[in-house]
Motif scaffolding. Structure first.
Motif, mmCIF file in Angstrom:
data_model
loop_
_atom_site.group_PDB
_atom_site.id
_atom_site.type_symbol
_atom_site.label_atom_id
_atom_site.label_comp_id
_atom_site.label_asym_id
_atom_site.label_seq_id
_atom_site.Cartn_x
_atom_site.Cartn_y
_atom_site.Cartn_z
ATOM 1 N N LEU A 108 0.825 -1.208 0.000
ATOM 2 C CA LEU A 108 0.000 0.000 0.000
ATOM 3 C C LEU A 108 0.859 1.258 0.000
ATOM 4 C CD1 LEU A 108 -2.764 -1.040 2.565
ATOM 5 C CD2 LEU A 108 -3.027 -0.829 0.076
ATOM 6 N N ASN A 109 1.951 1.238 0.748
ATOM 7 C CA ASN A 109 2.818 2.405 0.838
ATOM 8 C C ASN A 109 3.485 2.723 -0.501
ATOM 9 O OD1 ASN A 109 3.831 4.552 2.384
ATOM 10 N ND2 ASN A 109 5.740 3.463 2.779
ATOM 11 N N GLY A 110 3.558 1.748 -1.376
ATOM 12 C CA GLY A 110 4.130 1.962 -2.699
ATOM 13 C C GLY A 110 3.167 2.615 -3.676
ATOM 14 N N GLN A 111 1.925 2.781 -3.281
ATOM 15 C CA GLN A 111 0.905 3.395 -4.139
ATOM 16 C C GLN A 111 0.806 4.892 -3.844
ATOM 17 O OE1 GLN A 111 -0.456 1.531 -6.520
ATOM 18 N NE2 GLN A 111 0.684 -0.217 -5.696
ATOM 19 N N THR A 112 0.224 5.637 -4.767
ATOM 20 C CA THR A 112 0.028 7.068 -4.544
ATOM 21 C C THR A 112 -1.168 7.311 -3.626
ATOM 22 O OG1 THR A 112 -1.486 7.368 -6.414
ATOM 23 C CG2 THR A 112 0.899 7.589 -6.872
ATOM 24 N N SER A 113 -1.181 8.449 -2.991
ATOM 25 C CA SER A 113 -2.323 8.826 -2.149
ATOM 26 C C SER A 113 -3.596 8.912 -2.977
ATOM 27 C CB SER A 113 -2.074 10.173 -1.472
ATOM 28 O OG SER A 113 -1.042 10.067 -0.542
ATOM 29 N N ARG A 114 -3.488 9.430 -4.175
ATOM 30 C CA ARG A 114 -4.645 9.562 -5.061
ATOM 31 C C ARG A 114 -5.260 8.199 -5.349
ATOM 32 N NH1 ARG A 114 -7.137 12.273 -9.409
ATOM 33 N NH2 ARG A 114 -7.394 10.959 -11.253
ATOM 34 N N PHE A 115 -4.411 7.215 -5.656
ATOM 35 C CA PHE A 115 -4.909 5.879 -5.954
ATOM 36 C C PHE A 115 -5.501 5.224 -4.710
ATOM 37 C CE2 PHE A 115 -4.176 1.248 -6.742
ATOM 38 C CZ PHE A 115 -5.095 1.109 -7.770
ATOM 39 N N LEU A 116 -4.837 5.391 -3.553
ATOM 40 C CA LEU A 116 -5.364 4.812 -2.309
ATOM 41 C C LEU A 116 -6.690 5.454 -1.919
ATOM 42 C CD1 LEU A 116 -2.165 4.277 -0.131
ATOM 43 C CD2 LEU A 116 -3.407 2.610 -1.525
ATOM 44 N N GLU A 117 -6.862 6.721 -2.249
ATOM 45 C CA GLU A 117 -8.153 7.376 -2.003
ATOM 46 C C GLU A 117 -9.249 6.691 -2.812
ATOM 47 O OE1 GLU A 117 -10.264 11.730 -2.693
ATOM 48 O OE2 GLU A 117 -8.082 11.639 -2.533
ATOM 49 N N LEU A 118 -8.946 6.366 -4.043
ATOM 50 C CA LEU A 118 -9.907 5.681 -4.907
ATOM 51 C C LEU A 118 -10.175 4.258 -4.409
ATOM 52 C CD1 LEU A 118 -11.661 5.593 -7.440
ATOM 53 C CD2 LEU A 118 -9.585 5.073 -8.763
ATOM 54 N N VAL A 119 -9.122 3.527 -4.083
ATOM 55 C CA VAL A 119 -9.266 2.152 -3.586
ATOM 56 C C VAL A 119 -10.069 2.134 -2.293
ATOM 57 C CG1 VAL A 119 -7.986 0.182 -2.621
ATOM 58 C CG2 VAL A 119 -7.194 1.277 -4.735
ATOM 59 N N SER A 120 -9.773 3.044 -1.384
ATOM 60 C CA SER A 120 -10.496 3.076 -0.107
ATOM 61 C C SER A 120 -11.961 3.461 -0.313
ATOM 62 C CB SER A 120 -9.812 4.004 0.894
ATOM 63 O OG SER A 120 -9.802 5.332 0.443
ATOM 64 N N THR A 121 -12.233 4.281 -1.303
ATOM 65 C CA THR A 121 -13.619 4.630 -1.616
ATOM 66 C C THR A 121 -14.363 3.405 -2.132
ATOM 67 O OG1 THR A 121 -13.019 6.939 -2.053
ATOM 68 C CG2 THR A 121 -15.102 6.147 -2.992
ATOM 69 N N VAL A 122 -13.723 2.629 -3.008
ATOM 70 C CA VAL A 122 -14.322 1.379 -3.490
ATOM 71 C C VAL A 122 -14.640 0.473 -2.305
ATOM 72 C CG1 VAL A 122 -13.850 -0.762 -4.776
ATOM 73 C CG2 VAL A 122 -13.288 1.455 -5.795
ATOM 74 N N LEU A 123 -13.706 0.346 -1.385
ATOM 75 C CA LEU A 123 -13.913 -0.532 -0.229
ATOM 76 C C LEU A 123 -14.948 0.024 0.749
ATOM 77 C CD1 LEU A 123 -10.259 -1.716 0.401
ATOM 78 C CD2 LEU A 123 -12.222 -3.160 -0.204
ATOM 79 N N PHE A 124 -15.029 1.339 0.867
ATOM 80 C CA PHE A 124 -16.009 1.941 1.775
ATOM 81 C C PHE A 124 -17.430 1.594 1.335
ATOM 82 C CE2 PHE A 124 -18.660 5.258 3.622
ATOM 83 C CZ PHE A 124 -18.167 5.327 4.916
ATOM 84 N N PHE A 125 -17.616 1.526 0.035
ATOM 85 C CA PHE A 125 -18.942 1.248 -0.510
ATOM 86 C C PHE A 125 -19.066 -0.200 -0.985
ATOM 87 C CE2 PHE A 125 -18.587 5.908 -1.084
ATOM 88 C CZ PHE A 125 -19.651 6.276 -0.276
ATOM 89 N N ASP A 126 -18.361 -1.111 -0.347
ATOM 90 C CA ASP A 126 -18.353 -2.517 -0.777
ATOM 91 C C ASP A 126 -19.705 -3.221 -0.611
ATOM 92 O OD1 ASP A 126 -18.335 -2.751 1.981
ATOM 93 O OD2 ASP A 126 -16.587 -4.070 2.058
ATOM 94 N N HIS A 127 -20.642 -2.578 0.046
ATOM 95 C CA HIS A 127 -21.987 -3.151 0.199
ATOM 96 C C HIS A 127 -22.879 -2.837 -1.007
ATOM 97 C CE1 HIS A 127 -22.127 0.955 1.713
ATOM 98 N NE2 HIS A 127 -23.424 0.959 1.416
#
Length: 175
Positions: A110-129
Motif C-alpha cells: 500500500l505504501n508503494g501506491q500514490t495517495s490519489r490511488f489509495l483514495e480511490l481504492v479506499s472509496t471502493v472498499l467503503f462502498f463494498d456493500h
C-alpha cells in the motif's frame, strides 16, 4: 488502548515511513477492511474514509515522542512524513509482538501506491456493500473533483481483488 497505539506504530514501522496524512489514513482503512486488527472508526469525508480516532492517536504518538512528523512544503501544500523515533521502536519491543506477516506485506504494498490511488481504492472498499455500478456512480458523484478516469476506476477494482487474494480471510467485493 496501548495495543491500538502499538499497532499503528507497527504499521508505520513496517512501511518504513509514510508520506502524507491522507495516505496514512487510507492505508489503515484498507488494512482494516482486509480484516486486519485496526479498531478505529471511519466515516466518509472529503478525501474518502477518514478516522478522527486515528488522527488523535497519531497526535498522541507524536506528542509522546514515539513518532516523528516531518513537515515539508511541496507544490504549495504542507506534506507530512511519519516515521518511528528510537523511543517508538523501544515502545514496540515492550508492547507488541510484531505484525502478522501478511499485514506487513500489505502495508509495504500500500505504501508503494500514490495517495490519489489509495483514495480511490479506499472509496471502493467503503462502498463494498453496493453493486459495482453503484460504487462507480458514488465515485463519479463524490469524487468529481478528482476526475478519475474509467481506466483508473477499473484499476482500483482490480487492485482490490488482488489485495483480497493476498489477504488471509475472504471478503466480499461489489458485483
Amino acid at each position: 488502548m496501548l495495543k491500538d497505539h502499538a499497532r499503528i506504530l507497527s504499521a508505520i514501522d513496517a512501511a518504513g515511513h509514510i508520506t502524507g496524512r491522507k495516505k496514512l489514513q487510507k492505508m489503515i482503512f484498507i488494512s482494516k477492511k482486509l480484516q486486519y486488527p485496526f479498531h478505529e472508526r471511519f466515516e466518509f469525508h472529503f478525501y474518502g474514509p477518514y478516522s478522527e480516532e486515528l488522527t488523535l492517536k497519531i497526535e498522541e504518538l507524536r506528542n509522546l515522542g514515539l513518532i516523528e512528523e516531518l513537515r515539508e512544503k511541496e507544490n504549495g501544500y504542507l506534506q507530512y512524513d511519519y516515521s518511528l523515533t528510537d523511543a517508538g521502536r523501544e515502545f514496540l519491543t515492550l508492547y507488541e509482538n510484531g505484525l502478522d506477516e501478511h499485514l506487513e506485506l500489505c502495508l509495504k504494498e500500500l505504501n508503494g501506491q500514490t495517495s490519489r490511488f489509495l483514495e480511490l481504492v479506499s472509496t471502493v472498499l467503503f462502498f463494498d456493500h453496493l453493486t459495482k455500478a453503484e460504487v462507480i456512480q458514488k465515485i463519479e458523484e463524490l469524487k468529481a473533483k478528482q476526475n478519475y478516469s474509467a481506466e483508473e476506476i477499473e484499476e482500483a477494482f482490480v487492485y482490490v481483488i488482488q489485495l483480497m487474494k493476498n489477504n488471509k480471510q475472504p471478503l466480499s467485493m461489489p458485483s
